[in-house]
Design an enzyme around this catalytic site. Structure first.
Site, short mmCIF file in Angstrom:
data_model
loop_
_atom_site.label_atom_id
_atom_site.label_comp_id
_atom_site.label_asym_id
_atom_site.label_seq_id
_atom_site.Cartn_x
_atom_site.Cartn_y
_atom_site.Cartn_z
CB CYS A 134 -0.94 -0.01 1.20
SG CYS A 134 -1.91 -1.52 1.28
CG HIS A 137 -1.86 3.87 5.99
ND1 HIS A 137 -1.83 3.80 4.61
CD2 HIS A 137 -2.03 2.59 6.42
CE1 HIS A 137 -1.97 2.54 4.23
NE2 HIS A 137 -2.10 1.78 5.32
CD GLU A 146 -1.33 7.15 10.10
OE1 GLU A 146 -0.93 7.98 9.25
OE2 GLU A 146 -2.25 6.33 9.88
CE LYS A 169 -5.53 4.15 2.87
NZ LYS A 169 -4.59 5.25 3.22
CG HIS A 226 -6.38 0.75 1.77
ND1 HIS A 226 -5.48 1.47 1.02
CD2 HIS A 226 -5.64 0.03 2.66
CE1 HIS A 226 -4.26 1.20 1.43
NE2 HIS A 226 -4.33 0.34 2.43
CG PHE A 283 -0.37 -6.04 4.24
CD1 PHE A 283 -0.82 -5.32 5.34
CD2 PHE A 283 -1.29 -6.82 3.55
CE1 PHE A 283 -2.15 -5.39 5.75
CE2 PHE A 283 -2.61 -6.90 3.95
CZ PHE A 283 -3.04 -6.18 5.05
#
Length: 416
Positions: free
Chosen positions: A165, A305, A316, A337, A342, A403
């Protein structure tokens, strides 16, 4: 060696809440949700039956039918967004030195639908390997920038970055450095993804990564909310034209913002889970600020994110509080998002476009769908909840994590 300045002169967006950069922006500031029941296949036996698909998009409205058939959807999306950005930048393709124009693109998965369909077709047959001759070139992740360069004759650096991502944020950082170091005058950069497929949805469901709020898909992506239960998969593309400042100025280009820095790091912790203390995220934001030569108190806005996962959102925000200290409460923090879902490898690009347009228009898009306080999140942070907020944004940051613990961060500044 003195590094060259880099600016953004063109934008293109193809997203679940708008098929152009202007439609995308209108969707953002109005708090529009792109989530809806999946239309691409029968979802009856799937845990998650919704996603953020593109709406009213037909590739042949933009591409020759024969050429479109040779491309996976992720590559089609890349072509459409890149063409919009090139047109937006008003690049004169007859005058630009194409040897010094690169295409550096991001894709986390690439042609997943093509791979899926070819394997399913083979498995349903008699064992004879009858594969489409375009199977491999449709599937490979590097084909998107290849197609862009072939169409326009751009002969500079051409490749794809793959870091899940974080892919398109990685691509943007590479593009920034290609111009900074004098290798290119212009780079078309960004990312695209088309993983709303049987394999994509099934795979993420098997990981328990997706929201299963099937009764209310439009509210399922709810970053920072106490009832969040996973992310909503999206698709689309974002494209940016990066240009050396003097090159842009000489041709009278419209300049959206200066791209002042980026940072990379690794969690070195787990295949899919973030480090609970946000160590890698702290490192990437520090690296980004150092690379840009800016201080934490210079930052006005952060597009997180913020995927709407129970662990990721908290880690985060803890990292933001650690890096920015008391200034964190003065920053407009959000997660777009909540509206787009996403977009995996395309997320960094469209979220960079969001912060650039927030800077241009003086308004920060909201984090929608927030109804329940999470006691693990600092209540003093301004998460721009449910409604856009006016703000003179001079410096904006965008975070993107993938990831494998891949972290990327980019930083933009109003042009002096």
């Amino acid at each position: 060696m003195e590094l060259k300045r880099v600016v953004v002169t063109g934008l293109g967006a193809l997203t679940p809440i708008g098929n152009t950069k202007d439609e995308f922006w209108e969707g953002l500031i109005s708090g529009k949700s792109g989530a809806a029941p999946i239309t691409y296949y029968d979802t009856e036996k799937f845990k998650t039956k919704f996603a953020c698909e593109l709406k009213n998009f037909n590739a042949t409205d933009f591409l020759d039918r024969k050429e479109a058939r040779k491309m996976d959807r992720f590559a089609q999306y890349a072509m459409v967004a890149a063409d919009e950005a090139i047109a937006d930048a008003k690049l004169n393709l007859d005058e630009v030195n194409k040897l010094r124009v690169g295409v550096i693109w991001g894709a986390g998965i690439g042609g997943l639908e093509t791979f899926q369909d070819e394997v399913l077709n083979f498995a349903s047959g008699d064992g004879t390997p009858r594969f489409n001759p375009f199977f491999i070139p449709k599937m490979i992740a590097d084909i998107a920038p290849a197609n862009i360069s072939i169409k326009h004759g751009f002969m500079g650096p051409n490749y794809t970055t793959v870091s899940a991502c974080a892919s398109s944020a990685n691509a943007m950082f590479d593009a920034l450095n290609s111009i900074r170091l004098g290798h290119c005058d212009v780079v078309v950069t960004g990312g695209s993804e088309a993983a709303v497929t049987i394999a994509g949805m099934g795979g993420f469901n098997a990981m328990h990564a997706l929201s299963t709020r099937n009764e209310s898909p439009e509210t399922a992506s709810r970053p920072f909310d106490g009832t969040r239960d996973g992310f909503v998969l999206g698709e689309g593309a974002g494209a940016l034209i990066l240009e050396e400042y003097e090159h842009a100025k000489a041709r009278g280009a419209n300049i959206y913002a200066e791209f002042v820095g980026g940072g990379l790091s690794s969690d070195a912790y787990h295949m899919t889970a973030p480090h609970p203390d946000g160590i890698g995220v702290i490192a990437v934001m520090k690296n980004c600020l150092d690379n840009a030569g800016l201080k934490p108190e210079d930052v006005d806005h952060i597009n997180t994110h913020g995927t709407s996962t129970p662990l990721g959102d908290v880690a985060e925000l803890k990292a933001i509080s650690e890096i920015f200290g008391s200034h964190a409460k003065n920053i407009n923090i959000n997660s777009t998002k909540s509206m787009t879902g996403h977009l995996l490898g395309a997320a960094g690009a469209i979220e960079a476009i969001s912060v650039i347009l927030a800077m241009k228009h003086g308004i920060v898009p909201p984090t929608i769908n927030h109804t329940t306080v999470d006691e693990n999140i600092d209540p003093e942070l301004n998460l721009t909840l449910n409604k856009a907020q006016k703000r003179d944004v001079k410096v904006a940051m965008s975070n993107t994590f993938g990831f494998g613990g891949h972290n990327a961060c980019v930083l933009f500044k109003k042009i002096d």
